[in-house]
Design a protein around this motif. Structure first.
Motif, short mmCIF file in Angstrom:
data_model
loop_
_atom_site.label_atom_id
_atom_site.label_comp_id
_atom_site.label_asym_id
_atom_site.label_seq_id
_atom_site.Cartn_x
_atom_site.Cartn_y
_atom_site.Cartn_z
N GLU A 96 0.83 -1.20 0.00
CA GLU A 96 0.00 0.00 0.00
C GLU A 96 0.86 1.25 0.00
N GLN A 97 2.00 1.20 0.67
CA GLN A 97 2.86 2.39 0.73
C GLN A 97 3.87 2.44 -0.40
N ASP A 98 4.50 1.30 -0.72
CA ASP A 98 5.61 1.30 -1.67
C ASP A 98 5.26 0.76 -3.05
N GLY A 99 4.21 -0.05 -3.17
CA GLY A 99 3.86 -0.64 -4.47
C GLY A 99 4.81 -1.73 -4.91
N SER A 100 5.69 -2.15 -4.04
CA SER A 100 6.69 -3.16 -4.37
C SER A 100 7.24 -3.74 -3.07
N GLY A 120 12.01 -3.10 -1.39
CA GLY A 120 12.65 -2.45 -0.25
C GLY A 120 12.99 -3.40 0.87
N LEU A 121 12.27 -4.53 0.93
CA LEU A 121 12.53 -5.51 1.98
C LEU A 121 13.84 -6.26 1.75
N ALA A 122 14.33 -6.23 0.51
CA ALA A 122 15.57 -6.95 0.20
C ALA A 122 16.77 -6.37 0.93
N SER A 123 16.74 -5.07 1.17
CA SER A 123 17.87 -4.41 1.84
C SER A 123 17.56 -4.05 3.28
N CYS A 124 16.44 -4.49 3.78
CA CYS A 124 16.03 -4.17 5.15
C CYS A 124 16.94 -4.89 6.15
N ALA A 125 17.35 -4.20 7.21
CA ALA A 125 18.21 -4.80 8.22
C ALA A 125 17.50 -5.95 8.92
#
Length: 286
Positions: free
Chosen positions: A33-37, A40-45
């Motif tokens: 809902e926020q990112d459309g993808s 971003g989770l791929a680089s999340c700590a």
């Protein structure tokens, strides 16, 4: 990338374990809902890692705003049913309140005397699709997961309304994980299998679809805007209980296996004091 939603937060599956991520998002649906993808989770700590078998997985998308389904979308299913190939997709909306977590039990309501399973590939929308061409579909898809589009066949027969036959609480198990679309080895031949109590009853690939994923979502988008986090169930192949003349019973276990994601397991429970009664809607309505 393969992601899950757990009771402890979002995670990536890495080397057979879950890397719990340092993010405030409660589930995958909120990310979309926020990112459309999901990229971003791929680089999340990573906060910590837990063994996969020690995690409690929940419905990956929370409660989607829309769950679309399509009937008779596999050549094998049309052939088994003895019906011609539809010229247009047979589309319907199911209540999102029917979404069930992986591994959970679904309680069959008293009204449903012929509960059935439908193993399916579920497509998760990442970016808004409206009046989209086929070439625009895959870039807008966040990923895929497994679904069991359960159906009360008797309710379908008496009402002719798919939404009523498929919207009971727990009748739409989803999960257990989501594979991002960029990580799919073969988008045009994704395999889906269903096992009931260990017996293989459905086995096909998306190559057997009448309306391929891109065609299906493109057609749908010309009538309704598909929003981030929406789910499109893409149809079930031959081998349902309807085809076999064998419906689900108390204690049955259904396992849906879709290429690239964790298997989706659902257990059926019918309360001991449940006895079928007349449906509230007893005649087909137009």
């Amino acid at each position: 990338m393969q992601v899950v939603t757990t009771q402890s937060g979002l995670g990536r599956i890495e080397d057979g374990a879950i890397a719990l991520l340092d993010t405030a998002f409660p589930h995958v649906g909120a990310v979309l809902e926020q990112d459309g993808s999901l990229q971003g989770l791929a680089s999340c700590a990573v906060r910590r890692r837990i063994p996969l078998d020690q995690a409690t997985l929940v419905a990956p998308l929370g409660r989607p705003r829309a769950v679309w389904g399509v009937g008779l979308n596999y050549q094998s299913k049309a052939a088994r049913a003895g019906r011609g190939v539809p010229e247009q997709p047979i589309l319907y909306l199911a209540a999102s309140s029917g979404v069930l977590a992986p591994g959970a039990q679904v309680v069959i309501p008293q009204a449903a005397t012929e509960p059935d399973y439908e193993g399916e590939i579920a497509v998760v929308v990442g970016r808004r699709l409206y009046q989209a061409s086929e070439s625009e579909v895959w870039p807008a898809i966040a990923g895929i997961t497994a679904a069991n589009d359960m159906t009360a066949r008797d309710v379908m027969r008496t009402t002719t309304i798919p939404a009523l036959a498929k919207s009971y609480p727990g009748f739409t198990p989803l999960g257990a994980s989501i594979r991002t679309s960029d990580d799919l080895a073969e988008r045009d031949a994704i395999r889906v299998r269903t096992r009931v109590n260990g017996e293989l009853v459905q086995d096909d690939t998306s190559a057997g679809m009448i309306f391929a994923v891109t065609d299906l979502l493109s057609r749908l988008s010309w009538f309704a805007a598909l929003e981030p986090g929406d789910v499109v169930l893409t149809g079930t192949p031959a081998g349902t209980g309807q085809d076999r003349g064998c419906f689900l019973a108390d204690g049955d276990e259904i396992r849906v296996e879709v290429d690239g994601v964790l298997p989706l397991v659902t257990r059926v429970v019918r309360p001991a004091d449940a006895s079928p009664h007349d449906h509230r809607l007893t005649e087909p309505v137009s």
